[in-house]
Design a protein around this motif. Structure first.
Motif, PDB file in Angstrom:
ATOM      1  N   ILE A 138      -0.088 -15.404  -7.398  1.00  0.00           N
ATOM      2  CA  ILE A 138      -0.511 -16.718  -7.864  1.00  0.00           C
ATOM      3  C   ILE A 138      -1.681 -17.234  -7.206  1.00  0.00           C
ATOM      4  O   ILE A 138      -2.648 -17.646  -7.881  1.00  0.00           O
ATOM      5  CB  ILE A 138       0.870 -17.671  -7.988  1.00  0.00           C
ATOM      6  CG1 ILE A 138       1.966 -17.026  -8.757  1.00  0.00           C
ATOM      7  CG2 ILE A 138       0.239 -18.898  -8.034  1.00  0.00           C
ATOM      8  CD1 ILE A 138       3.112 -17.652  -8.481  1.00  0.00           C
ATOM      9  N   THR A 139      -1.866 -17.091  -5.842  1.00  0.00           N
ATOM     10  CA  THR A 139      -2.917 -17.567  -5.141  1.00  0.00           C
ATOM     11  C   THR A 139      -4.039 -16.868  -5.576  1.00  0.00           C
ATOM     12  O   THR A 139      -5.322 -17.247  -5.444  1.00  0.00           O
ATOM     13  CB  THR A 139      -2.513 -17.622  -3.859  1.00  0.00           C
ATOM     14  OG1 THR A 139      -2.347 -16.146  -3.196  1.00  0.00           O
ATOM     15  CG2 THR A 139      -1.483 -18.479  -3.432  1.00  0.00           C
ATOM     16  N   LEU A 140      -3.999 -15.320  -5.721  1.00  0.00           N
ATOM     17  CA  LEU A 140      -5.247 -14.712  -5.989  1.00  0.00           C
ATOM     18  C   LEU A 140      -5.739 -15.169  -7.387  1.00  0.00           C
ATOM     19  O   LEU A 140      -6.683 -15.433  -7.652  1.00  0.00           O
ATOM     20  CB  LEU A 140      -5.106 -13.311  -6.085  1.00  0.00           C
ATOM     21  CG  LEU A 140      -4.746 -12.576  -4.736  1.00  0.00           C
ATOM     22  CD1 LEU A 140      -4.158 -11.046  -5.048  1.00  0.00           C
ATOM     23  CD2 LEU A 140      -5.926 -12.452  -4.001  1.00  0.00           C
ATOM     24  N   PHE A 141      -4.830 -15.367  -8.363  1.00  0.00           N
ATOM     25  CA  PHE A 141      -5.253 -15.630  -9.877  1.00  0.00           C
ATOM     26  C   PHE A 141      -5.746 -17.189  -9.704  1.00  0.00           C
ATOM     27  O   PHE A 141      -6.859 -17.283 -10.414  1.00  0.00           O
ATOM     28  CB  PHE A 141      -3.968 -15.956 -10.551  1.00  0.00           C
ATOM     29  CG  PHE A 141      -4.146 -16.028 -12.002  1.00  0.00           C
ATOM     30  CD1 PHE A 141      -4.423 -14.997 -13.235  1.00  0.00           C
ATOM     31  CD2 PHE A 141      -4.477 -17.420 -12.686  1.00  0.00           C
ATOM     32  CE1 PHE A 141      -4.793 -15.160 -14.311  1.00  0.00           C
ATOM     33  CE2 PHE A 141      -4.735 -17.688 -13.945  1.00  0.00           C
ATOM     34  CZ  PHE A 141      -4.789 -16.480 -14.863  1.00  0.00           C
ATOM     35  N   LEU A 142      -5.281 -18.082  -9.128  1.00  0.00           N
ATOM     36  CA  LEU A 142      -5.706 -19.510  -8.977  1.00  0.00           C
ATOM     37  C   LEU A 142      -7.159 -19.504  -8.140  1.00  0.00           C
ATOM     38  O   LEU A 142      -8.208 -19.913  -8.606  1.00  0.00           O
ATOM     39  CB  LEU A 142      -4.795 -20.400  -8.292  1.00  0.00           C
ATOM     40  CG  LEU A 142      -3.656 -20.699  -9.032  1.00  0.00           C
ATOM     41  CD1 LEU A 142      -2.558 -21.641  -8.180  1.00  0.00           C
ATOM     42  CD2 LEU A 142      -3.852 -21.439 -10.143  1.00  0.00           C
ATOM     43  N   THR A 143      -7.370 -18.805  -7.021  1.00  0.00           N
ATOM     44  CA  THR A 143      -8.611 -18.872  -6.263  1.00  0.00           C
ATOM     45  C   THR A 143      -9.787 -17.897  -7.069  1.00  0.00           C
ATOM     46  O   THR A 143     -10.770 -18.438  -7.018  1.00  0.00           O
ATOM     47  CB  THR A 143      -8.352 -17.737  -4.917  1.00  0.00           C
ATOM     48  OG1 THR A 143      -7.979 -16.717  -5.097  1.00  0.00           O
ATOM     49  CG2 THR A 143      -7.660 -18.869  -3.995  1.00  0.00           C
ATOM     50  N   PHE A 144      -9.235 -16.815  -8.023  1.00  0.00           N
ATOM     51  CA  PHE A 144     -10.423 -16.123  -8.796  1.00  0.00           C
ATOM     52  C   PHE A 144     -10.746 -17.431  -9.645  1.00  0.00           C
ATOM     53  O   PHE A 144     -12.000 -17.414 -10.123  1.00  0.00           O
ATOM     54  CB  PHE A 144      -9.584 -15.125  -9.630  1.00  0.00           C
ATOM     55  CG  PHE A 144      -9.990 -13.776  -8.588  1.00  0.00           C
ATOM     56  CD1 PHE A 144     -10.943 -13.230  -8.332  1.00  0.00           C
ATOM     57  CD2 PHE A 144      -8.848 -12.918  -8.602  1.00  0.00           C
ATOM     58  CE1 PHE A 144     -11.101 -11.947  -7.634  1.00  0.00           C
ATOM     59  CE2 PHE A 144      -8.545 -11.666  -7.835  1.00  0.00           C
ATOM     60  CZ  PHE A 144      -9.722 -11.542  -7.314  1.00  0.00           C
ATOM     61  N   ARG A 145      -9.897 -18.234 -10.576  1.00  0.00           N
ATOM     62  CA  ARG A 145     -10.161 -18.984 -11.400  1.00  0.00           C
ATOM     63  C   ARG A 145     -11.038 -20.116 -10.914  1.00  0.00           C
ATOM     64  O   ARG A 145     -11.931 -20.402 -11.517  1.00  0.00           O
ATOM     65  CB  ARG A 145      -8.944 -19.407 -12.093  1.00  0.00           C
ATOM     66  CG  ARG A 145      -8.157 -18.442 -12.813  1.00  0.00           C
ATOM     67  CD  ARG A 145      -8.954 -17.560 -14.042  1.00  0.00           C
ATOM     68  NE  ARG A 145      -9.547 -18.491 -14.989  1.00  0.00           N
ATOM     69  CZ  ARG A 145     -10.500 -18.259 -16.010  1.00  0.00           C
ATOM     70  NH1 ARG A 145     -11.033 -17.332 -15.615  1.00  0.00           N
ATOM     71  NH2 ARG A 145     -10.680 -19.053 -16.625  1.00  0.00           N
ATOM     72  N   ILE A 146     -10.565 -20.546  -9.603  1.00  0.00           N
ATOM     73  CA  ILE A 146     -11.365 -21.513  -8.938  1.00  0.00           C
ATOM     74  C   ILE A 146     -12.855 -21.018  -8.968  1.00  0.00           C
ATOM     75  O   ILE A 146     -13.787 -21.881  -8.858  1.00  0.00           O
ATOM     76  CB  ILE A 146     -10.775 -22.071  -7.837  1.00  0.00           C
ATOM     77  CG1 ILE A 146      -9.706 -22.740  -7.985  1.00  0.00           C
ATOM     78  CG2 ILE A 146     -11.621 -22.793  -6.765  1.00  0.00           C
ATOM     79  CD1 ILE A 146      -8.473 -23.127  -7.045  1.00  0.00           C
TER      80      ILE A 146
END
Length: 161
Positions: A138-146
């Protein structure tokens, strides 16, 4: 000085990541600048989050590079993940529909998470205390999108993406 399996993994990660930068970053001025912006932005994000998860006791790094400076994984937070994020942004499918953009991000998050699960289980490089693999994903997904949103914003006046 003896080299443990963990130290060898860290060394190999540095070599592979540096080679990837050399081989797959296009040499044109625009791509180099975009790579720098993505790299430095993600360094800032992962450095902050990396420090927080360690300080909050969610993750531990029993073997890490700078014993007396901090308790995070310098290799992952400062070099490997920012480089992966650089490639994510350089090769992003900008003209595709959201469906493809979503799966593009999933295809970046999943192998990294799988590798972390293996490292957590078989090495002393990372230890989950109050953490689970899905929080990593989840944190990878969010930081990629950010990072993608930041790159779009940063280049909005020069780029049509």
């Amino acid at each position: 000085m003896t080299f443990s399996m963990e130290r060898i993994i860290i060394g190999v990660a540095w070599v592979i990541t540096a080679l990837a930068l050399w081989l797959w970053i296009p040499r044109d001025r625009y791509s180099l600048r975009k790579a720098q912006v993505a790299f430095f932005f993600m360094q800032m994000v992962t450095w902050i989050f990396g420090l927080l998860v360690v300080e909050w006791g969610l993750i531990e790094y029993p073997i890490h590079e700078f014993e007396h400076a901090n308790m995070t994984s310098f290799t992952f937070e400062f070099f490997v993940y920012p480089v992966i994020c650089t490639f994510y942004n350089l090769y992003y499918p900008e003209t595709q529909r959201y469906f493809y953009e979503f799966w593009y991000t999933v295809l970046y998050c999943t192998p990294i998470t799988l590798l972390e699960i293996i490292l957590e289980k078989y090495t002393e490089l990372i230890g989950y205390i109050h953490w689970a693999w899905y929080w990593t994903w989840i944190t990878l997904f969010l930081t990629f999108r950010i990072s993608r949103a930041y790159i779009k914003w940063f280049y909005s006046s020069h780029d049509t993406s």
